[in-house]
Design an enzyme around this catalytic site. Structure first.
Site, PDB file in Angstrom:
ATOM      1  N   TYR A  33      42.147  39.475  42.029  1.00 55.44           N
ATOM      2  CA  TYR A  33      42.571  40.203  40.829  1.00 55.44           C
ATOM      3  C   TYR A  33      44.047  40.513  40.946  1.00 55.44           C
ATOM      4  O   TYR A  33      44.538  40.856  42.025  1.00 55.44           O
ATOM      5  CB  TYR A  33      41.766  41.480  40.646  1.00 55.44           C
ATOM      6  N   GLU A  34      44.761  40.421  39.823  1.00 56.43           N
ATOM      7  CA  GLU A  34      46.215  40.393  39.881  1.00 56.43           C
ATOM      8  C   GLU A  34      46.867  41.661  40.431  1.00 56.43           C
ATOM      9  O   GLU A  34      47.994  41.623  40.870  1.00 56.43           O
ATOM     10  CB  GLU A  34      46.802  40.031  38.514  1.00 56.43           C
ATOM     11  N   SER A  35      46.142  42.771  40.434  1.00 54.92           N
ATOM     12  CA  SER A  35      46.716  43.984  40.997  1.00 54.92           C
ATOM     13  C   SER A  35      46.867  43.891  42.510  1.00 54.92           C
ATOM     14  O   SER A  35      47.498  44.745  43.116  1.00 54.92           O
ATOM     15  CB  SER A  35      45.840  45.182  40.654  1.00 54.92           C
TER      16      SER A  35
END
Lengths: 300, 350, 350, 300
Positions: free
Chosen positions: D71-73
């Site tokens: 996930y991009e976070s």
């Protein structure tokens, strides 16, 4: 009979903070304390292995307790109990604020402009504070090959102020270096092939006004004038200006000499010997205290 | 620079011997973990490389280490592209074996600086082809005359791991910020990373000083993890914030306790300064060096034998205390004092 | 880009009110911590900015957040330079207030992408003036026609925080790797970073998902840390590996429990999806919005009053469990199930 | 009476892994499972918020248990127990391998080339798989303004394969986008102002051969041919080719149609309903099971 570290800590303020006399300390002690004196309380200091590390550790215990010590392996503000042998010794990381890595120290801290003082070694230095830690003679076929830059060229140009410790010999204090690892106040402009003030070569960059602020050798302490040329500020006790000039490869400006390098105080020496390098890793031997200081210690 | 991978890596658990055989290829470009000779040098791996006769290594690094010391001792390094060519506690002095090989024309030295190499590995890690850095204008490090790989004709584009230029000086185009220097990414064939713990799926972790081992792991094609201990992957997932290496970058995991000796693994064991002095002394003449290599590298049947030969006292003395290091090892001329609190904290707080 | 500092910063402990007054200047360029509306948004700070009437903010960010939602609701943002202009759970939809202000010509939108903004902050953090990135060739994000700040005449070099170009496409010079894109560093005036804990000297720490708050903290001139709790600095030094922000980058520390509400602080409290729905509903017409602002922003005497008005049940429901989040809060139409183990682990291991 | 999650887990292998019939599931369920089927067991998947996240979570519980979810976070391989509402929801970070940040996910993972599959949303798509999530009409005075790229343009061009979920309408399936956020197999060369195959514009870059591999809509599933042009692969059950063509803004290639989109299996639906989104955050409602499936569940 031997005192615990806690008992020794209790003694610190009883040891007089007055200058010791020549003969009561050895040269590496004088140099370590001279290095310590370069550190301000509001500095972020980036120090190299060896005497610079010993000096800034001492400063952190004496004149600059609030200074932030950075080690290039990524250590920020370690609270050291045992002298590190290297910038990546876990001893240096004790109770630190953060533990990053080289990208942190050279990028986030140094290139970002947070480092106010670098303290580094050098194999040779030029009249303008340019330092060589790479090679003597032809680069590709050198008469002496040293370790190479390490962090020298980065720290020496991006720290707001930079100071060096160098062994003073005629072949190490030069008009020009054979190889400039870390440029000083003057350097080559490779685009025009001219020797110029660094401020011109580095025009418009954020780092144009950074540069050497001092040099500590085995013979004296040096500063730089408005033209960026080195001059002798103090001679170490017992060293004459003539001796200094004899060990310098160019016509050294000695006109601004202010006198002798201040001797370390008894308290500084006590801290250096008992708390900074009691293991005798960087100091060659433990110098005996004078009888009156020893009496204070013995009395507890 | 990016390498597009069509599928995820799956880490395999190998012996030291098998990992060296499979991944440490003669002629390849290799980066080792840790910093100087003191911290997490994957020495057992370099030791096994020498035993297997790996040759012509292009070592690309931020330092000389115990690993490069040994590889230079065995004349296994052909190109040394780095920034500091001392090693271990012999700070301030050139690695003697390296100096000898350099004088004999057997090795090419390409000089950078710590910050520059850190940035080159950062660029390699994030898949960028280069990175701008305030590499000091006027330093001979960035003088085109002193591009050793260029002079040797190796920047002709034939080796995909050697950039066409050592650096490029350019005018900063966004802010009017004077000149800046572009440095090519580092993207070696192989990363050898010594860690404290690895999960059996490959997630890896260390404590203590940081170095740039995460960046190296991402910058390289292949990644071999040498771990003090391999633990169930589930164990590593309890505090993911503490893990530096995700498993999908790892090709092989080797369990090798004390594998970073004589360098340290914080919270496991300290560095062995006396043994490093033995190494340094041995390098001072070729006979002593051969004797050292015979005794310590070629003779032991295994890394475990090498450790047993070091003796139990050494293992006891080097074992880390809860500070992460040991106060029982004699490093200088006097033993380490026991302290309850750092002097700076006792006197001035934080 | 570097800012040479002649001395170290010393962090001062301030009230929320005083920190906003001193650091959140009208017209300045500000970056907020966290990611989307869900994670560590320094909402209390933005709330106090609106109460103090701060205007004309140049918001430079990786996302719309609860902070930018509120600033847009109060029409306090003049330039929004970012990559994703939704916010919170209203994923996939534009922030309604922003849309209204944009339509009215009151705000300039400068479009980038997540990765591009992450790289711009990385460059800003390491003091590099720009960074090469594989910004997609052929995307209108990197079409010179769609440079909104340029079109507005703001790339004339007069504002030292706005680069002369949005991007530069260039041929990659080291490896023959086609074209690459240079992106200017982000280097705002102010970073507002919500963390879990800060030492009283400024060392700061959070757990859970990462975002780019470390990069932002280094990229900005001034850094205000909003902490759930301020603890003795000595407390932070026990596990330095877990700290992200060294104290010397911090200008001010504000203790503000629940200060990231309605976003989450992992291991402290969860996000409040129902309250975000209230915010979103309010933005659908100006009367409702004004009512919302009166009730929730202007009326409470303090942030503590705002929290008290939320009610004890909410504080109980949002309190994080040992997983870092809460299963007591109703997020969808059904309550969260209690699980002993993730299904993927139960069925397939790691 | 209600079963615990552990009891439900025990039931999974008792639920037949045979296709359900149209009417036994709702469209979002069909779409989520169609997304799940795009994931391979050896993928490193980078998914966006919403149905893509639901779909890849389902894949991780069914056909691709070994796939790595990013996930991009900054979350790598979280083992999720509760569906995240966002890519930075702590729920997604549960038992993850590492927790980095955006520099990790977009730099170290994505730009470095580790991501094999991106699954993203889109507001509109062109015939070549180019996606618009920015604006319709004049960029500076749009008729519709969307959220902007987020990670779309990065993931959509640097992942080895990329797939999209898009609501199918005439105004969203276009010959050319008004604004290309994420280029597909053909795109503009801004240097020459020509519309070209992406492989030419991106010549010599590492990413030149990456591109869209599939599109899932509310009406069908699409692929791309050797020229990079989209074609209809399957229609969702109950949807006709005519309906699809009526909801497409260009002359769609339907010659390669293989039949209906496979219906989700009962087991897949059970997992989706009981383990992926039992809180009904992304699914609008819980669809009742058929009597025979319900009997298996009740019997336990």
């Amino acid at each position: 009979m031997a005192k615990s570290m806690e008992e020794l800590m209790e003694l610190i303020d009883k040891i007089p903070d007055t200058p010791a006399k020549p003969g009561e300390f050895i040269l590496p002690e004088l140099m370590a304390i001279a290095i310590a004196h370069e550190v301000h309380n509001d500095d972020v200091v980036f120090a190299g292995t060896g005497l610079p590390m010993v000096g800034i550790m001492t400063a952190n215990f004496t004149n600059a307790p609030k200074a932030t010590l950075i080690y290039e392996s990524g250590i920020c503000d370690g609270k050291t109990m045992h002298v590190p042998m290297s910038v990546c010794d876990q001893r240096a990381a004790n109770m630190s604020s953060t533990l990053g890595g080289l990208v942190d120290t050279f990028g986030y801290y140094l290139q970002q402009g947070y480092v106010t003082l670098g303290f580094l070694g050098g194999a040779a230095i030029d009249k303008y504070g340019g330092v060589n830690v790479t090679s003597i003679g032809d680069y590709y076929n050198p008469s002496h090959r040293f370790t190479g830059s390490g962090g020298n060229s980065d720290i020496g140009t991006m720290a707001h102020r930079v100071a060096y410790i160098i062994l003073q010999e005629k072949r190490r204090f030069l008009e020009r270096n054979d190889y400039t690892t870390t440029p000083g106040w003057w350097c080559w402009d490779f685009k025009t092939n001219e020797w110029k003030p660094k401020k011109e070569v580095w025009k418009n960059t954020a780092y144009a006004n950074n540069g050497p602020c001092g040099v500590v050798t085995n013979m004296g302490v040096y500063r730089f004038d408005a033209e960026g040329i080195i001059y002798l500020e103090t001679c170490h006790p017992g060293i004459t200006v003539e001796q200094v000039k004899d060990n310098c490869g160019f016509d050294l400006n000695v006109s601004k000499l202010t006198g002798d390098t201040p001797c370390p105080t008894y308290q500084e020496l006590f801290i250096l010997r008992e708390f900074v390098d009691p293991e005798l890793i960087f100091l060659p031997a433990k110098t005996p205290y004078t009888p009156d200081i020893q009496a204070i210690i013995d009395k507890g | 620079m990016a390498r597009i991978r069509g599928k995820s890596k799956t880490a395999e658990i190998l012996t030291l011997d098998a990992a060296v055989k499979k991944y440490a290829l003669s002629g390849s470009q290799i980066a080792f973990s840790g910093f100087t000779g003191f911290n997490r040098n994957p020495f057992a791996f370099a030791w096994e490389m020498v035993r297997q006769g790996v040759k012509d290594i292009h070592s690309i690094d931020r330092h000389g280490s115990c690993c490069t010391w040994l590889l230079n001792a065995a004349s296994a390094i052909k190109i040394f592209e780095t920034d500091w060519m001392g090693w271990g506690e012999m700070a301030g002095k050139l690695d003697i074996n390296l100096g000898r090989n350099y004088k004999a024309g057997k090795v090419i030295l390409e000089d950078y600086a710590h910050g520059a190499m850190a940035m080159r590995f950062l660029a390699g890690a994030i898949g960028a082809p280069f990175i701008p850095y305030n590499a000091p204008l006027g330093s001979d490090l960035y003088n085109e005359k002193y591009d050793a790989l260029g002079k040797a004709g190796l920047r002709d584009g034939k080796n995909p791991k050697i950039a066409k230029k050592k650096f490029i000086q350019m005018e900063e185009p966004f802010w009017g910020n004077g000149d800046t220097v572009l440095l090519p990414a580092a993207m070696p064939d192989l990363a050898v990373i010594h860690v404290a713990k690895a999960g059996d799926k490959g997630t890896a972790h260390w404590r203590g000083v940081g170095t740039i081992d995460k960046e190296i792991s991402f910058a390289c094609d292949k990644v071999v993890i040498i771990a003090e201990e391999i633990v169930p992957e589930a164990e590593m997932r309890k505090y993911p914030e503490a893990n530096q290496i995700p498993y999908f970058v790892v090709d092989a995991i080797v369990e090798c306790p004390w594998g970073a000796f004589p360098s340290s693994v914080p919270y496991y064991y300290d560095y062995d300064a006396p043994f490093m002095r033995v190494m340094d002394a041995a390098s001072r003449n070729p006979d002593d060096l051969n004797k050292f290599l015979d005794e310590w590298v070629y003779a032991p049947a295994s890394w475990e034998e090498f450790l047993i030969k070091q003796g139990a006292k050494k293992l006891l003395d080097l074992k880390a205390e809860s500070t992460g290091y040991s106060t029982r090892m004699l490093r200088g001329k006097k033993p380490a004092p026991r302290m309850k609190m750092p002097l700076s904290v006792a006197r001035s707080g934080y």
